[in-house]
Design a protein around this motif. Structure first.
Motif, short mmCIF file in Angstrom:
data_model
loop_
_atom_site.label_atom_id
_atom_site.label_comp_id
_atom_site.label_asym_id
_atom_site.label_seq_id
_atom_site.Cartn_x
_atom_site.Cartn_y
_atom_site.Cartn_z
N THR A 156 -2.55 0.51 -8.51
CA THR A 156 -3.98 0.84 -8.61
C THR A 156 -4.20 2.34 -8.59
OG1 THR A 156 -4.27 0.63 -6.22
CG2 THR A 156 -4.73 -1.34 -7.56
N TYR A 157 -3.16 3.09 -8.17
CA TYR A 157 -3.27 4.55 -8.16
C TYR A 157 -3.37 5.04 -9.60
CZ TYR A 157 -1.98 9.46 -7.88
OH TYR A 157 -1.97 10.82 -8.02
N ASP A 185 0.86 -1.18 0.00
CA ASP A 185 0.00 0.00 0.00
C ASP A 185 0.90 1.23 0.00
OD1 ASP A 185 -2.34 -1.53 0.07
OD2 ASP A 185 -2.26 -1.69 2.25
N GLU A 186 0.59 2.18 -0.88
CA GLU A 186 1.42 3.37 -1.04
C GLU A 186 0.90 4.52 -0.17
OE1 GLU A 186 4.13 3.13 -2.54
OE2 GLU A 186 3.94 1.64 -4.12
N ASP A 187 1.82 5.38 0.31
CA ASP A 187 1.44 6.53 1.12
C ASP A 187 0.52 7.48 0.37
OD1 ASP A 187 3.08 5.55 3.10
OD2 ASP A 187 4.75 6.89 2.66
N TYR A 188 0.69 7.58 -0.95
CA TYR A 188 -0.08 8.52 -1.76
C TYR A 188 -1.41 7.92 -2.22
CZ TYR A 188 2.50 5.82 -5.24
OH TYR A 188 3.07 4.80 -5.96
N GLY A 189 -1.70 6.69 -1.82
CA GLY A 189 -2.95 6.03 -2.19
C GLY A 189 -2.70 4.90 -3.16
N GLY A 190 -3.57 3.94 -3.14
CA GLY A 190 -3.45 2.81 -4.04
C GLY A 190 -2.46 1.78 -3.55
N ARG A 191 -2.24 0.79 -4.36
CA ARG A 191 -1.33 -0.31 -4.08
C ARG A 191 -0.39 -0.43 -5.27
NH1 ARG A 191 -0.73 -4.06 -0.42
NH2 ARG A 191 -0.19 -6.22 -0.94
#
Length: 133
Positions: free
Chosen positions: A128-129, A106-112
């Protein structure tokens, strides 16, 4: 409107890598032109509204401008692809010869997201971002 930025790549075994990219990532063949010697003169693969172009590594004027990661000893650029299911693509990629560089997370900026090297050494970043959303 489809993307107007189209990455181009060279592969030692372009026919095999076209199959790999379609199977693993989900690209679809839009145009594949064989070179008459078992290689690919030009191919266009699409994923959603995006496209990549690729061909066999060859020793001609253009071939001298663009090489394979093996010939360079690494990569100088990579593509980011928006995918629906990072974990499924990463699992399939690894099972079919990819080397995972950054495991799905999972990324800090959203999405995976995830990053991996295909069997010929090109770096692919998937996630997925969607920056367009």
């Amino acid at each position: 409107m489809p993307s107007t930025t189209i990455p181009t790549l060279r592969y030692a075994d372009a026919p095999a890598m076209i199959d790999w990219l379609c199977t693993v990532i989900g690209f679809e063949r839009q145009l594949v032109v064989e070179d008459g010697s078992g290689g690919i003169a030009h191919a266009q693969l699409v994923l959603g509204d995006g496209m990549i172009m690729l061909g066999s590594a060859i020793d001609n004027a253009f071939g001298k401008l663009q090489s394979t990661p093996a010939a360079l000893g690494g990569v100088t650029q990579s593509a980011y692809l928006v995918v629906a299911d990072v974990d499924t693509v990463a699992t399939k990629a690894e099972a079919l010869g990819a080397r995972i560089a950054i495991a799905p997370r999972d990324e800090d900026y959203g999405g995976r997201g995830c990053s991996f090297f295909d069997p010929e050494g090109h770096l692919w970043n998937i996630g997925t971002y969607d920056p367009w959303a």
